[in-house]
Enzyme design. Structure first.
Site, PDB file in Angstrom:
ATOM      1  CB  SER A   1      -5.850  -1.932  11.353  1.00 51.07           C
ATOM      2  OG  SER A   1      -6.235  -0.809  12.087  1.00 51.07           O
TER       3      SER A   1
ATOM      4  CD  GLU B   1      -5.017  -1.464   7.376  1.00 52.29           C
ATOM      5  OE1 GLU B   1      -6.262  -1.479   7.395  1.00 52.29           O
ATOM      6  OE2 GLU B   1      -4.340  -0.544   7.873  1.00 52.29           O
TER       7      GLU B   1
ATOM      8  NE  ARG C   1      -4.991   3.014   6.292  1.00 53.31           N
ATOM      9  CZ  ARG C   1      -5.563   2.899   7.474  1.00 53.31           C
ATOM     10  NH1 ARG C   1      -5.598   1.743   8.066  1.00 53.31           N
ATOM     11  NH2 ARG C   1      -6.064   3.937   8.077  1.00 53.31           N
TER      12      ARG C   1
END
Ligand SMILES: Cc1cc2nc3c(=O)[nH]c(=O)nc-3n(C[C@H](O)[C@H](O)[C@H](O)COP(=O)(O)OP(=O)(O)OC[C@H]3O[C@@H](n4cnc5c(N)ncnc54)[C@H](O)[C@@H]3O)c2cc1C
Length: 333
Positions: free
Chosen positions: A239, A321, A190
């Site tokens: 998320s 995140e 990510r």
């Protein structure tokens, strides 16, 4: 002899009516649009965020090049996509925020190479690829645009942007057009490395071949699955935290991440946990939602409280995140 009172009066008059120089007056002449003090809550999925100094929407790559090459190097710039992975703080961003629009959303296909402008939505790229018998199905349910997908190494269902990435064109902060390889971007879970102020403008993916009908069916199934398990109709940014064991940029079998952030949050009793208008979703505890009137401060405070409580219950430290950018509101500094 004293000063002429008439002269003084006209000086005062001039001072009173002269318009203060706005920041836009100091920026390079461009074909695109400048908007001063644009409220960024309007441009983010979570619907929070104060103003940026100026929003710049370039018409095309040449316009962006002209802007960056002539811009005072001391003025920071911050590119955004569609704001589906961002908490912009309530005090906003002290920079020129650059948002690519229509001139950056072409999608072209040559063999199994798919080239997309950074403003093309992930879902459009996935659908157009499928029509040409190419499998970029993993992009179908990610709500961002292609620039954000590469910057964040977005992925789901075992595939990631890094898996199909060939190259990207970017404009450096100094206004030079460069081509970046996967090595340059150093994809990780990510995230990827892109120097501050560089703006991605176009990306090329190499997609596996597939049967159009089967690809479409898979995308429909993924959409149904996602809508059933995640609060996709709420204001969220996907998320909130990374999965802790979480490193999988390949999706391959030996590259798993079994420890899920949502499970740790659930085990800590925080499903549905709420602070002000910010809530950890009942449907998916790792999705933070703005129930209506949350501020960025509410969302960040909720996230930090969740991190504290999860650490207490599991000994594990969750990592954000969602990207948090900008300045707190005046009273919060
Ligand atoms: C309901 C929901 C579900 C989600 N599901 C997933 C999922 O399954 N998998 C996943 O990976 N993510 C998921 N996300 C998160 C998000 O959609 C992805 O991270 C997406 O790739 C972000 O794209 P964006 O265009 O919105 O980027 P933004 O949020 O606008 O920006 C994110 C970052 O990318 C940078 N950036 C954007 N465009 C450019 C550019 N042109 N040049 C340079 N930098 C740029 C920004 O500076 C910022 O650092 C989800 C989000 C939501 C709301």
């Amino acid at each position: 002899m004293g000063p002429d009172p008439g002269e003084n009066a006209s000086l005062v008059f001039f001072l009173v009516i002269a318009k203060p120089l706005s920041m836009i007056d100091t920026l390079p002449k461009v074909r695109g649009t400048y908007t001063e003090n644009k409220i960024l809550a309007d441009l983010t999925w979570l619907r929070v965020g104060g103003p940026c100094d100026v929003l710049f929407q370039p018409v095309d790559v040449d316009d962006l090049v002209a802007f960056l090459s002539a811009l005072n190097p001391e003025i920071p710039v911050f590119p955004i996509g569609v704001g589906s992975n961002l908490i912009v703080r309530d005090g906003g961003i002290r920079a020129v925020v650059i948002r690519m629009g229509r001139g950056f959303n072409t999608i072209s296909i040559d063999g199994n190479l798919v080239t997309a402008g950074v403003a093309a939505l992930d879902q459009h790229v996935a659908r157009k690829a499928a029509d040409a018998g190419l499998d970029l199905t993993f992009l179908r349910t990610i709500p961002g645009a292609i620039g954000g997908a590469v910057r964040m190494n977005a992925g789901c269902y075992g595939s990631y942007a890094a898996d199909v990435f060939v190259s990207a064109k970017a404009v450096t902060r100094a206004g030079e057009v460069v081509t970046l390889s996967a090595d340059d971007l150093n994809f990780q879970y990510r995230q990827s490395d892109l120097p501050d102020g560089w703006v991605l403008v176009e990306v090329t993916f190499k997609a596996p071949y597939g049967d159009t009908d089967a690809l479409k069916k898979r995308m429909d199934e993924q959409l149904t699955k996602r809508n059933a398990s995640q609060p996709t109709k709420e204001r969220s940014a996907g998320s909130t935290f990374r999965n802790p064991a979480g490193f999988s940029s390949t999706g391959s079998e030996d590259d798993v991440h079994d420890l899920k952030a949502w499970k740790l949050i659930d085990d800590a009793g925080l499903r549905g946990f709420q602070l002000g208008g910010a809530q950890m979703s009942e449907k998916h505890p790792n999705f933070m939602i703005n129930t209506g009137d949350a501020t960025a401060t509410d969302l960040e405070k909720l996230g930090e409280e969740v991190r504290k409580r999860v650490f207490k219950s599991s000994g594990l430290t969750l990592q954000w995140e969602i990207m948090r950018v900008g300045e707190p509101a005046e009273g919060e500094k």
